[in-house]
Design an enzyme around this catalytic site. Sequence first.
Site, PDB file in Angstrom:
ATOM      1  N   ASP A  18       0.858  -1.185   0.000  1.00 41.47           N
ATOM      2  CA  ASP A  18       0.000   0.000   0.000  1.00 41.47           C
ATOM      3  C   ASP A  18       0.892   1.233   0.000  1.00 41.47           C
ATOM      4  O   ASP A  18       2.094   1.147   0.258  1.00 41.47           O
ATOM      5  CB  ASP A  18      -0.879  -0.015   1.271  1.00 41.47           C
ATOM      6  CG  ASP A  18      -1.755   1.222   1.393  1.00 41.47           C
ATOM      7  OD1 ASP A  18      -2.328   1.649   0.380  1.00 41.47           O
ATOM      8  OD2 ASP A  18      -1.858   1.779   2.504  1.00 41.47           O
ATOM      9  N   TYR A  50      -0.439   8.773  -1.920  1.00 40.05           N
ATOM     10  CA  TYR A  50      -0.383   8.609  -3.365  1.00 40.05           C
ATOM     11  C   TYR A  50      -1.605   9.271  -4.016  1.00 40.05           C
ATOM     12  O   TYR A  50      -1.586   9.598  -5.180  1.00 40.05           O
ATOM     13  CB  TYR A  50      -0.410   7.119  -3.732  1.00 40.05           C
ATOM     14  CG  TYR A  50       0.901   6.370  -3.600  1.00 40.05           C
ATOM     15  CD1 TYR A  50       1.963   6.868  -2.849  1.00 40.05           C
ATOM     16  CD2 TYR A  50       1.060   5.158  -4.246  1.00 40.05           C
ATOM     17  CE1 TYR A  50       3.147   6.147  -2.736  1.00 40.05           C
ATOM     18  CE2 TYR A  50       2.241   4.438  -4.147  1.00 40.05           C
ATOM     19  CZ  TYR A  50       3.282   4.932  -3.393  1.00 40.05           C
ATOM     20  OH  TYR A  50       4.443   4.216  -3.292  1.00 40.05           O
ATOM     21  N   GLY A  51      -2.681   9.388  -3.225  1.00 41.54           N
ATOM     22  CA  GLY A  51      -3.979   9.828  -3.741  1.00 41.54           C
ATOM     23  C   GLY A  51      -3.978  11.189  -4.423  1.00 41.54           C
ATOM     24  O   GLY A  51      -4.911  11.537  -5.121  1.00 41.54           O
ATOM     25  N   ASN A  82      -6.293   1.317  -3.250  1.00 43.89           N
ATOM     26  CA  ASN A  82      -7.202   1.612  -4.363  1.00 43.89           C
ATOM     27  C   ASN A  82      -6.539   2.523  -5.385  1.00 43.89           C
ATOM     28  O   ASN A  82      -6.738   2.373  -6.586  1.00 43.89           O
ATOM     29  CB  ASN A  82      -8.461   2.289  -3.834  1.00 43.89           C
ATOM     30  CG  ASN A  82      -9.340   1.321  -3.076  1.00 43.89           C
ATOM     31  OD1 ASN A  82     -10.237   0.732  -3.646  1.00 43.89           O
ATOM     32  ND2 ASN A  82      -9.061   1.120  -1.806  1.00 43.89           N
ATOM     33  N   THR A  83      -5.738   3.477  -4.889  1.00 43.70           N
ATOM     34  CA  THR A  83      -5.109   4.437  -5.787  1.00 43.70           C
ATOM     35  C   THR A  83      -4.132   3.722  -6.734  1.00 43.70           C
ATOM     36  O   THR A  83      -4.133   3.957  -7.941  1.00 43.70           O
ATOM     37  CB  THR A  83      -4.390   5.524  -4.947  1.00 43.70           C
ATOM     38  OG1 THR A  83      -5.324   6.020  -3.979  1.00 43.70           O
ATOM     39  CG2 THR A  83      -3.892   6.648  -5.791  1.00 43.70           C
ATOM     40  N   CYS A 193     -11.310   3.007  -0.393  1.00 40.71           N
ATOM     41  CA  CYS A 193      -9.987   3.402   0.094  1.00 40.71           C
ATOM     42  C   CYS A 193      -9.698   2.517   1.301  1.00 40.71           C
ATOM     43  O   CYS A 193     -10.583   2.316   2.134  1.00 40.71           O
ATOM     44  CB  CYS A 193      -9.997   4.882   0.500  1.00 40.71           C
ATOM     45  SG  CYS A 193      -8.502   5.401   1.361  1.00 40.71           S
ATOM     46  N   THR A 194      -8.459   2.015   1.364  1.00 44.56           N
ATOM     47  CA  THR A 194      -8.156   1.036   2.424  1.00 44.56           C
ATOM     48  C   THR A 194      -8.151   1.655   3.827  1.00 44.56           C
ATOM     49  O   THR A 194      -8.086   0.940   4.816  1.00 44.56           O
ATOM     50  CB  THR A 194      -6.823   0.316   2.141  1.00 44.56           C
ATOM     51  OG1 THR A 194      -5.849   1.290   1.793  1.00 44.56           O
ATOM     52  CG2 THR A 194      -6.981  -0.679   1.025  1.00 44.56           C
TER      53      THR A 194
HETATM   54  N1  DGL Z   1      -4.392   3.616   0.672  1.00 46.53           N
HETATM   55  C1  DGL Z   1      -4.817   4.600  -0.302  1.00 46.53           C
HETATM   56  C2  DGL Z   1      -6.053   4.048  -1.059  1.00 46.53           C
HETATM   57  O1  DGL Z   1      -6.557   3.006  -0.761  1.00 46.53           O
HETATM   58  C3  DGL Z   1      -5.161   5.926   0.332  1.00 46.53           C
HETATM   59  C4  DGL Z   1      -4.007   6.728   0.860  1.00 46.53           C
HETATM   60  C5  DGL Z   1      -3.225   7.503  -0.194  1.00 46.53           C
HETATM   61  O2  DGL Z   1      -3.718   8.529  -0.717  1.00 46.53           O
HETATM   62  O3  DGL Z   1      -2.115   7.102  -0.469  1.00 46.53           O
HETATM   63  O4  DGL Z   1      -6.524   4.670  -1.977  1.00 46.53           O
END
Ligand code: DGL
Length: 275
Positions: A18, A50-51, A82-83, A193-194
Amino acid sequence: MNNQDISPNSESAIGVFDSGIGGLTVVKALMERLPHENIIYFGDTARVPYGVKSKKTIQLFTQQITEFLLQKNVKALVVACNTISAVALNTVKKLAHNIPVIDVISAGASEALKVTNNNQIGVIATSTTVNSNAYARAIANYNINARVISKACSLLVPLIEEGWLNNEITRLTVREYLKPVLAENIDTLILGCTHYPLLKPMIQTEVGSDISLIDSAITVAKTIANELEQKKLLNHDDSLPDYQFYVSDIPLKFQTIGEQFLGRTLEHIERQILG
Ligand code: DGL
């Protein structure tokens, strides 16, 4: 010797990764569903979130993480972000060759379609995930008649990382974000989103009991269990599983927040810088 030359076997670990600690909700679900499996986790805590980053940057970071996990001879890769699933899944698949790759978006989309009765599905996620349209595409792949209503909830990740899980400000923020989604006739809402499974009780109260929540962490655990069984890669060794956690930075409060996500003590954490 290059570890990729040795074929993974049933005792090899499942690699989970992640952008940060959110993926630990997926690890928690994996530990519950597959208690004999060894797990290696990588969280890119130095470069999260990352989002809000560009596709190119996310793809480069994803390549580095995938190569790191493949060197550990993992038998499957779980994209617990998810990103990353939205914009860099092909990067993982290309490097993984014939190793199974499970991602949160495909798993969440297919589960939502199993649960919905009226084909009206809501998705809440980061801006990058929503802008990529990945959920809408994944759902349309399975069912062209399903309608997807998405909402980017950029403030939720920082609120969760602050530990404000039972807080009035978080509740009002959730309520505000859900308004346009609830104005539509959805019967299913994907937590895209996790980080969001940590707000599941609050979100369920806000949406009411008629709307089913799809927690991709649970869905991914189910999917990987099926995949490993089919490929005869389930670990039947009865000894205690080995859990290894790698992060690119160990920030302040990491232990406390990480343990909230994992729901148990976080041990064997190692710092690993990539790139
Ligand atoms: N873990 C990211 C997701 O599931 C969210 C956090 C991020 O923006 O990196 O989208």
